[in-house]
Scaffold this active site. Sequence first.
Site, PDB file in Angstrom:
ATOM      1  N   ALA A  32       0.664  -1.558  -0.341  1.00 43.51           N
ATOM      2  CA  ALA A  32       0.152   0.320   0.123  1.00 43.51           C
ATOM      3  C   ALA A  32       0.794   1.341  -0.229  1.00 43.51           C
ATOM      4  CB  ALA A  32      -0.842   0.111   1.118  1.00 43.51           C
ATOM      5  N   HIS A  34       2.753   4.828  -0.637  1.00 37.22           N
ATOM      6  CA  HIS A  34       2.667   6.208  -0.632  1.00 37.22           C
ATOM      7  C   HIS A  34       4.128   6.591  -1.214  1.00 37.22           C
ATOM      8  CE1 HIS A  34       3.585   6.773   3.387  1.00 37.22           C
ATOM      9  NE2 HIS A  34       2.912   5.391   3.873  1.00 37.22           N
ATOM     10  N   GLY A  36       5.926   8.255   0.688  1.00 31.60           N
ATOM     11  CA  GLY A  36       6.614   8.467   2.371  1.00 31.60           C
ATOM     12  C   GLY A  36       8.029   7.228   1.758  1.00 31.60           C
ATOM     13  N   HIS A  37       6.726   5.830   1.076  1.00 23.76           N
ATOM     14  CA  HIS A  37       7.724   4.905   0.788  1.00 23.76           C
ATOM     15  C   HIS A  37       8.505   5.182   0.421  1.00 23.76           C
ATOM     16  CE1 HIS A  37       4.343   2.706   2.282  1.00 23.76           C
ATOM     17  NE2 HIS A  37       4.922   2.412   3.248  1.00 23.76           N
ATOM     18  N   GLN A  61       2.858  -8.991  13.424  1.00 25.51           N
ATOM     19  CA  GLN A  61       2.731  -7.723  13.987  1.00 25.51           C
ATOM     20  C   GLN A  61       1.306  -7.379  14.222  1.00 25.51           C
ATOM     21  OE1 GLN A  61       5.001  -5.825  10.804  1.00 25.51           O
ATOM     22  NE2 GLN A  61       4.182  -4.278  10.926  1.00 25.51           N
ATOM     23  N   ASP A 151       7.137   6.178  12.098  1.00 25.53           N
ATOM     24  CA  ASP A 151       6.698   4.482  13.468  1.00 25.53           C
ATOM     25  C   ASP A 151       8.453   4.864  14.258  1.00 25.53           C
ATOM     26  OD1 ASP A 151       4.789   3.239  12.260  1.00 25.53           O
ATOM     27  OD2 ASP A 151       6.389   3.367  10.968  1.00 25.53           O
ATOM     28  N   GLN A 154       9.110   2.209  16.748  1.00 32.65           N
ATOM     29  CA  GLN A 154       9.783   0.596  16.162  1.00 32.65           C
ATOM     30  C   GLN A 154      11.031   0.549  15.883  1.00 32.65           C
ATOM     31  OE1 GLN A 154       7.350  -1.149  12.936  1.00 32.65           O
ATOM     32  NE2 GLN A 154       8.798  -0.099  11.327  1.00 32.65           N
ATOM     33  N   SER A 187       0.088   4.647   5.203  1.00 35.92           N
ATOM     34  CA  SER A 187      -1.029   3.623   4.107  1.00 35.92           C
ATOM     35  C   SER A 187      -2.312   3.427   4.591  1.00 35.92           C
ATOM     36  CB  SER A 187      -0.434   1.603   4.187  1.00 35.92           C
ATOM     37  OG  SER A 187       0.829   1.762   3.839  1.00 35.92           O
TER      38      SER A 187
END
Length: 280
Positions: A32, A34, A36-37, A61, A151, A154, A187
């Site tokens: 998914a 966007h 950012g990725h 997760q 994140d 994370q 996402s």
Amino acid sequence: MKVIHTVKHLKEAISLIKKQNKSVGFVPTMGALHEGHISLAERAKAENEVMAVSIFVNPMQFNNADDLKKYPVTTESDLAMLETAGCDFVFLPTADEIYTANEAPLSFDLGNLDKIMEGKFRPGHFQGVITVVNKFFSWIKPQKAYFGEKDFQQLAIIRMMSKKLHPDIQIIGCPTLRESNGLAMSSRNRRLAESERNDAGIIYSSLIQLNSLKNNHDIADAKSLVIQRIEEVHPFKVEYMDIVNADTLDSLSDWSESTQMRACIAVWCNEVRLIDNIAV
Ligand code: PAF
């Protein structure tokens, strides 16, 4: 761009790359995709000879079965975006390829890091994240791996796991990309109605007020004001908000306790859970 579905083929591709002494920049994702990725992928491309991306919606997760079921899957457009970004190979496995039946998560002590904020509200989430990232790191052996600062917790947890289990891999945190109203790209934003997506700009605009609130309010008051401002907009509900030491993620009760502070927040908009954070 090569699309690889099995661990066997992944290992073969990696062994060829290693024989050619090429550096690998790796971007793990759950698809998914966007902008950012894509910004992570472009950075991986610029800093390495080979850019590798994984697309895997990692069941381990998800602490909430409904969230897993509703997680957006847009494989065709993901692959088109990665091709345009110059990706060399995509690892796109099934869950059976990654896990044996009833496989237990990696046993790795994260100390307090998985007990607070996201960890408190999503039990088991981070053990699931490090389990899959540890596998990817072992198979792909990248020189550098790229994660978004959206994140933030994370990222801290992956740095901790990686320092111990994969000390040769450099973990690169990349800035959060935002929509024009300030909403952090995610996402999950696809699951918001258009009006909710517009209104969700309130999260970022309230968080950045902390930079002025800190001049004349204590931490507890500043947090309350931010939460109140967000919850004035229907249907947003703050699950937690904390101001933490950016290195240890320890919760702060006074502005003077740290010079590197991060404000972290999780907000529900009906069924959709949004997270964000800023440096304060
Ligand atoms: O941030 C994500 O998309 C996931 O947690 C990750 C790192 C790809 C592991 O599944």
